[in-house]
Design a protein around this motif. Structure first.
Motif, PDB file in Angstrom:
ATOM      1  N   HIS A 249     106.685  25.077  57.618  1.00  0.00           N
ATOM      2  CA  HIS A 249     107.714  24.314  58.322  1.00  0.00           C
ATOM      3  C   HIS A 249     109.111  24.756  57.896  1.00  0.00           C
ATOM      4  CE1 HIS A 249     105.056  21.479  60.328  1.00  0.00           C
ATOM      5  NE2 HIS A 249     104.367  21.394  59.204  1.00  0.00           N
ATOM      6  N   ASP A 250     109.845  25.348  58.841  1.00  0.00           N
ATOM      7  CA  ASP A 250     111.266  25.681  58.655  1.00  0.00           C
ATOM      8  C   ASP A 250     111.503  26.551  57.426  1.00  0.00           C
ATOM      9  OD1 ASP A 250     112.115  23.871  60.858  1.00  0.00           O
ATOM     10  OD2 ASP A 250     111.359  22.328  59.500  1.00  0.00           O
ATOM     11  N   SER A 251     110.497  27.312  57.016  1.00  0.00           N
ATOM     12  CA  SER A 251     110.601  28.064  55.765  1.00  0.00           C
ATOM     13  C   SER A 251     109.878  29.397  55.861  1.00  0.00           C
ATOM     14  CB  SER A 251     110.014  27.251  54.604  1.00  0.00           C
ATOM     15  OG  SER A 251     110.048  27.998  53.405  1.00  0.00           O
ATOM     16  N   THR A 252     110.482  30.423  55.243  1.00  0.00           N
ATOM     17  CA  THR A 252     109.827  31.718  55.082  1.00  0.00           C
ATOM     18  C   THR A 252     109.581  32.007  53.602  1.00  0.00           C
ATOM     19  OG1 THR A 252     111.973  32.865  55.004  1.00  0.00           O
ATOM     20  CG2 THR A 252     110.947  32.612  57.169  1.00  0.00           C
ATOM     21  N   ARG A 253     109.694  30.987  52.771  1.00  0.00           N
ATOM     22  CA  ARG A 253     109.664  31.168  51.324  1.00  0.00           C
ATOM     23  C   ARG A 253     108.322  31.697  50.820  1.00  0.00           C
ATOM     24  NH1 ARG A 253     108.925  27.543  47.181  1.00  0.00           N
ATOM     25  NH2 ARG A 253     108.722  25.836  48.657  1.00  0.00           N
ATOM     26  N   GLY A 254     107.247  31.462  51.560  1.00  0.00           N
ATOM     27  CA  GLY A 254     105.933  31.896  51.104  1.00  0.00           C
ATOM     28  C   GLY A 254     105.553  33.303  51.504  1.00  0.00           C
ATOM     29  N   HIS A 255     106.380  33.955  52.321  1.00  0.00           N
ATOM     30  CA  HIS A 255     105.989  35.259  52.851  1.00  0.00           C
ATOM     31  C   HIS A 255     105.787  36.313  51.765  1.00  0.00           C
ATOM     32  CE1 HIS A 255     107.779  34.332  57.111  1.00  0.00           C
ATOM     33  NE2 HIS A 255     106.747  33.579  56.795  1.00  0.00           N
ATOM     34  N   ALA A 256     106.713  36.401  50.818  1.00  0.00           N
ATOM     35  CA  ALA A 256     106.632  37.457  49.803  1.00  0.00           C
ATOM     36  C   ALA A 256     105.359  37.341  48.987  1.00  0.00           C
ATOM     37  CB  ALA A 256     107.866  37.411  48.902  1.00  0.00           C
ATOM     38  N   GLU A 257     105.015  36.127  48.577  1.00  0.00           N
ATOM     39  CA  GLU A 257     103.799  35.930  47.791  1.00  0.00           C
ATOM     40  C   GLU A 257     102.560  36.281  48.610  1.00  0.00           C
ATOM     41  OE1 GLU A 257     101.198  32.317  45.833  1.00  0.00           O
ATOM     42  OE2 GLU A 257     103.383  32.088  45.893  1.00  0.00           O
ATOM     43  N   ALA A 258     102.551  35.870  49.892  1.00  0.00           N
ATOM     44  CA  ALA A 258     101.404  36.176  50.750  1.00  0.00           C
ATOM     45  C   ALA A 258     101.243  37.682  50.922  1.00  0.00           C
ATOM     46  CB  ALA A 258     101.571  35.494  52.096  1.00  0.00           C
ATOM     47  N   ILE A 259     102.350  38.389  51.124  1.00  0.00           N
ATOM     48  CA  ILE A 259     102.296  39.842  51.306  1.00  0.00           C
ATOM     49  C   ILE A 259     101.780  40.514  50.038  1.00  0.00           C
ATOM     50  CG2 ILE A 259     103.730  41.904  51.611  1.00  0.00           C
ATOM     51  CD1 ILE A 259     105.478  40.159  53.506  1.00  0.00           C
ATOM     52  N   ALA A 260     102.249  40.057  48.889  1.00  0.00           N
ATOM     53  CA  ALA A 260     101.835  40.666  47.629  1.00  0.00           C
ATOM     54  C   ALA A 260     100.346  40.485  47.363  1.00  0.00           C
ATOM     55  CB  ALA A 260     102.644  40.078  46.476  1.00  0.00           C
ATOM     56  N   ALA A 261      99.765  39.411  47.885  1.00  0.00           N
ATOM     57  CA  ALA A 261      98.348  39.105  47.638  1.00  0.00           C
ATOM     58  C   ALA A 261      97.444  39.503  48.797  1.00  0.00           C
ATOM     59  CB  ALA A 261      98.198  37.607  47.368  1.00  0.00           C
ATOM     60  N   LEU A 262      97.982  40.148  49.815  1.00  0.00           N
ATOM     61  CA  LEU A 262      97.241  40.403  51.054  1.00  0.00           C
ATOM     62  C   LEU A 262      96.004  41.265  50.799  1.00  0.00           C
ATOM     63  CD1 LEU A 262      97.616  39.664  54.045  1.00  0.00           C
ATOM     64  CD2 LEU A 262      98.829  41.823  54.338  1.00  0.00           C
ATOM     65  N   PRO A 263      94.819  40.749  51.097  1.00  0.00           N
ATOM     66  CA  PRO A 263      93.598  41.522  50.829  1.00  0.00           C
ATOM     67  C   PRO A 263      93.408  42.673  51.816  1.00  0.00           C
ATOM     68  CG  PRO A 263      93.143  39.156  51.048  1.00  0.00           C
ATOM     69  CD  PRO A 263      94.514  39.400  51.583  1.00  0.00           C
ATOM     70  N   ASP A 264      92.562  43.607  51.426  1.00  0.00           N
ATOM     71  CA  ASP A 264      92.184  44.694  52.325  1.00  0.00           C
ATOM     72  C   ASP A 264      91.611  44.120  53.620  1.00  0.00           C
ATOM     73  OD1 ASP A 264      92.851  46.295  50.247  1.00  0.00           O
ATOM     74  OD2 ASP A 264      90.836  47.084  49.877  1.00  0.00           O
ATOM     75  N   GLY A 265      92.016  44.695  54.732  1.00  0.00           N
ATOM     76  CA  GLY A 265      91.429  44.329  56.011  1.00  0.00           C
ATOM     77  C   GLY A 265      92.047  43.130  56.690  1.00  0.00           C
ATOM     78  N   LEU A 266      92.971  42.446  56.043  1.00  0.00           N
ATOM     79  CA  LEU A 266      93.642  41.291  56.650  1.00  0.00           C
ATOM     80  C   LEU A 266      95.084  41.653  56.951  1.00  0.00           C
ATOM     81  CD1 LEU A 266      93.468  38.223  57.394  1.00  0.00           C
ATOM     82  CD2 LEU A 266      94.407  37.768  55.115  1.00  0.00           C
TER      83      LEU A 266
END
Length: 288
Positions: free
Chosen positions: A38-55
């Motif tokens: 909601h109204d935030s992009t704050r989680g993007h960096a952490e999600a990108i850093a943890a992104l598994p193979d194939g996703l």
């Protein structure tokens, strides 16, 4: 391909951290997941850093809007998060969340509910505090059985006894700002009447004329009749049709990938976007 274009993490009101969310999405068999706090992009960096193979990760946000007194949510995908005007509007919405939540806690106490601000703040943690956190507090106190049960006129639904307005975007401005940032807009759960008043089809037509790209049709808050009606409306207006879980972790019963988006629609969303691109894990791809 299995594509879920609407999820939330602890960066707003979900219970999975961004890293946990992408790992859980991969475990659920998804090929593409959108993080739309909601109204935030704050989680993007952490999600990108943890992104598994194939996703593959689609970056986005769910923008809080209001039209003629009716609250609505606008999913924004693949926009430039640093575009200054859209960033400023998101900050205004986020900055209003704490005073609004405190005011709702005050209303609940006036109604005899022994909720404390410290309790709500603990549940919200580092996320952007909002109604789901207050709803979780009501569950903890035994006032309601589930988070969904708190979103009624008796408690936290739009116009409910403990509801308080907050700063929200005009949806026409939201469309303009997202497009200026190179993004794509999809009206989230437009027929979710159990959450409160919904905008009429004439308003969706006006939003389409202003550049709205699509509407979220396959969603847990839409019954089969509503989905059929919205699918017909989308066809008449030339809008893309998406499906998504609106996953919030343990805060809701819906599972990741419970509703999904057609790969052709996903491909069209990525073709229209110029502000950002989907982020592949090592085994993913930039385009479907």
């Amino acid at each position: 391909m299995r594509i879920d274009l609407h999820t939330h993490s602890t960066a707003s009101d979900g219970t999975d951290s961004p890293a946990e969310l992408v790992r859980n999405a991969a475990a659920a068999g998804l090929d593409v997941v959108a993080l739309t706090d909601h109204d935030s992009t704050r989680g993007h960096a952490e999600a990108i850093a943890a992104l598994p193979d194939g996703l593959t990760l689609v970056t986005g946000a769910e923008l809080s809007c209001r039209l003629d007194g009716i609250g609505l949510h606008m999913l924004a995908y693949l926009f430039d998060p640093d575009e200054p005007e859209l960033s400023r509007e998101r900050e205004l919405v986020r900055d209003d969340r704490v005073p609004r939540a405190r005011a709702m806690v005050g209303k609940l106490r006036e109604l005899g509910v022994p909720v404390e601000w410290d309790q709500v703040a603990r549940i919200a943690g580092d996320g952007s505090v909002g109604r789901p956190h207050i709803a979780s507090a009501l569950v903890e106190l035994g006032v309601v059985e589930s988070v969904s049960d708190a979103f009624t006129p008796e408690w936290l639904a739009n116009g409910g006894r403990a509801y308080v307005d907050k700063h929200e975007l005009d949806p026409f401005d939201a469309i303009r700002l997202v497009k200026a940032a190179g993004g794509v807009t999809v009206f989230a759960h437009p027929g979710a009447a159990k959450r409160g008043d919904i905008v009429p089809e004439s308003a969706i037509a006006a939003l389409a004329a202003a550049g709205l790209d699509g509407i979220e049709v396959d969603h847990m808050d839409h019954d089969e009749q509503t989905r059929a009606r919205l699918r017909g409306l989308a066809a008449n207006l030339g809008l893309l049709v998406t499906g998504s879980s609106d996953y919030h972790g343990s805060r809701k019963t819906v599972r990741l990938g419970e509703f999904t988006t057609d790969p052709e629609i996903y491909g069209e969303i990525t073709r229209r976007a110029t502000g950002a691109f989907p982020v592949p894990g090592a085994g993913g791809s930039r385009r479907p």
